[in-house]
Design a protein around this motif. Structure first.
Motif, mmCIF file in Angstrom:
data_model
loop_
_atom_site.group_PDB
_atom_site.id
_atom_site.type_symbol
_atom_site.label_atom_id
_atom_site.label_comp_id
_atom_site.label_asym_id
_atom_site.label_seq_id
_atom_site.Cartn_x
_atom_site.Cartn_y
_atom_site.Cartn_z
ATOM 1 N N LEU A 190 -3.558 -11.249 36.413
ATOM 2 C CA LEU A 190 -2.066 -10.780 36.844
ATOM 3 C C LEU A 190 -1.285 -9.837 35.689
ATOM 4 N N ARG A 191 -1.644 -10.239 34.604
ATOM 5 C CA ARG A 191 -1.167 -9.342 33.409
ATOM 6 C C ARG A 191 -1.427 -8.020 33.708
ATOM 7 N N SER A 192 -2.879 -7.702 33.793
ATOM 8 C CA SER A 192 -3.341 -6.572 33.788
ATOM 9 C C SER A 192 -3.135 -5.952 35.011
ATOM 10 N N LEU A 193 -3.014 -6.608 36.318
ATOM 11 C CA LEU A 193 -2.674 -5.962 37.432
ATOM 12 C C LEU A 193 -1.063 -5.264 37.341
ATOM 13 N N ALA A 194 -0.229 -6.130 36.711
ATOM 14 C CA ALA A 194 1.276 -5.659 36.534
ATOM 15 C C ALA A 194 1.201 -4.361 35.710
ATOM 16 N N ALA A 195 0.352 -4.290 34.561
ATOM 17 C CA ALA A 195 0.306 -3.210 33.820
ATOM 18 C C ALA A 195 -0.406 -1.857 34.741
ATOM 19 N N LEU A 196 -1.446 -2.157 35.657
ATOM 20 C CA LEU A 196 -2.042 -1.081 36.344
ATOM 21 C C LEU A 196 -0.863 -0.699 37.403
ATOM 22 N N LYS A 197 -0.075 -1.650 38.061
ATOM 23 C CA LYS A 197 0.962 -1.224 38.878
ATOM 24 C C LYS A 197 1.913 -0.262 38.007
ATOM 25 N N GLU A 198 2.481 -0.514 36.918
ATOM 26 C CA GLU A 198 3.172 0.409 36.226
ATOM 27 C C GLU A 198 2.632 1.489 35.860
#
Length: 300
Positions: A53-61
């Motif tokens: 979830l942390r990495s998905l949030a970064a990739l969405k950004e």
């Protein structure tokens, strides 16, 4: 209209985005977010849900940044944590569905080649023999290069997240690193590369190396231009290790140049640097802020 391209390096500890224009090459945006994708990793389940979830949030950004800048092409690579994870393919599917980014899971050799390409782009002695080491979160890649071409490369399971979470003490981490590097030394010897490797210019890239340079420079505002080609002698690295080791992670955050998110990982990272220098007899190493991310964008 200027053609804009991007690269993404989704590492075991850090997610990085580079957006640049082509012909001529010009950096437009460089962003890094510590997501600790390898945090809580297990052989049984792979990547933890929290880390995903942390990495998905970064990739969405990152996807939003690319849309804002009108990026036409992107190469997004994932390294040790994803390639070793039982649920790595499922994570890549989630990334594609939620961000539109297609992650390419690269092996250790491809990682080493791309890193060499990025390092060579900024080094002032790029055509000399180079012994490049890229200290990542899950693995560390070692490459011997001549005239910017790889002669030998290996990926070793001594990344800073893997060491910090997998070993209970500094002594256990050091023993693991030394064991892996003695094996690398034997392999280099067997293939006739050991003398050349030990005589080459040692070049460190990625977060541990750049953090050591930033600490030595006392940087409060990170400047990659001052870090590139900065040389650190063994004695300085050893002194920084002795300074950082007795501090709590919270106390290390007060050290100028130490990036939040690295306060617990820096000890493992410096152990990899020091042990590499000891095992092969290097008296100093040169730092490169440029690496895998820059190598990936040069081929987009």
């Amino acid at each position: 209209m200027t053609d804009k391209v991007a690269s993404i390096d989704l590492g075991t500890n850090t997610a990085r985005l580079l957006i640049a224009s082509r012909d001529p090459y010009r950096q437009i945006l460089l962003k890094r977010i510590i997501t600790r994708l390898g945090g809580g990793f297990t052989r049984e389940f792979g990547l933890s849900e929290e880390a995903q979830l942390r990495s998905l949030a970064a990739l969405k950004e990152f996807a939003a940044d690319m849309a804002t800048h009108g990026v036409r092409r992107v190469r997004a690579v994932a390294t040790s944590a994803v390639r070793d994870a039982k649920n790595g393919a499922e994570f890549c599917r989630r990334v594609q569905e939620q961000t539109g980014i297609t992650l390419e899971v690269i092996d250790g050799n491809e990682e080493a080649v791309l890193t060499l390409r990025g390092v060579a782009a900024i080094l002032d002695n790029k055509d000399e023999d180079l012994a490049v080491f890229d200290v990542g979160g899950g693995s560390t890649e070692y490459t011997l290069a001549a005239l910017q071409q790889p002669l030998f490369s290996r990926s070793l399971p001594i990344g800073v997240v893997r060491l910090t979470e997998g070993k209970g003490s500094v002594a256990a981490m050091e023993e693991k690193v030394r064991r892996e590097l003695e094996g690398l030394k034997r392999e280099l010897q067997g293939e006739g590369h050991l003398e050349r490797f030990a005589a080459a210019t040692l070049v460190g890239t990625a977060g541990t190396a750049t953090t050591l340079a930033a600490i030595d420079l006392g940087m409060t505002d990170y400047d990659y231009r001052r870090v590139n080609n900065y040389t650190l002698p063994f004695a300085k690295v050893e002194a920084m290790f002795e300074r950082l080791l007795p501090l709590t992670p919270q106390e290390r955050l007060l050290v100028p140049g130490l990036e939040p998110g690295r306060e617990d990982l820096i000890i493992a990272g410096v152990l990899v640097v020091l042990t590499t220098m000891r095992v092969f007899g290097f008296g100093s190493f040169k730092v490169s802020d440029s690496g895998l991310l820059e190598g990936a964008i040069l081929g987009v």
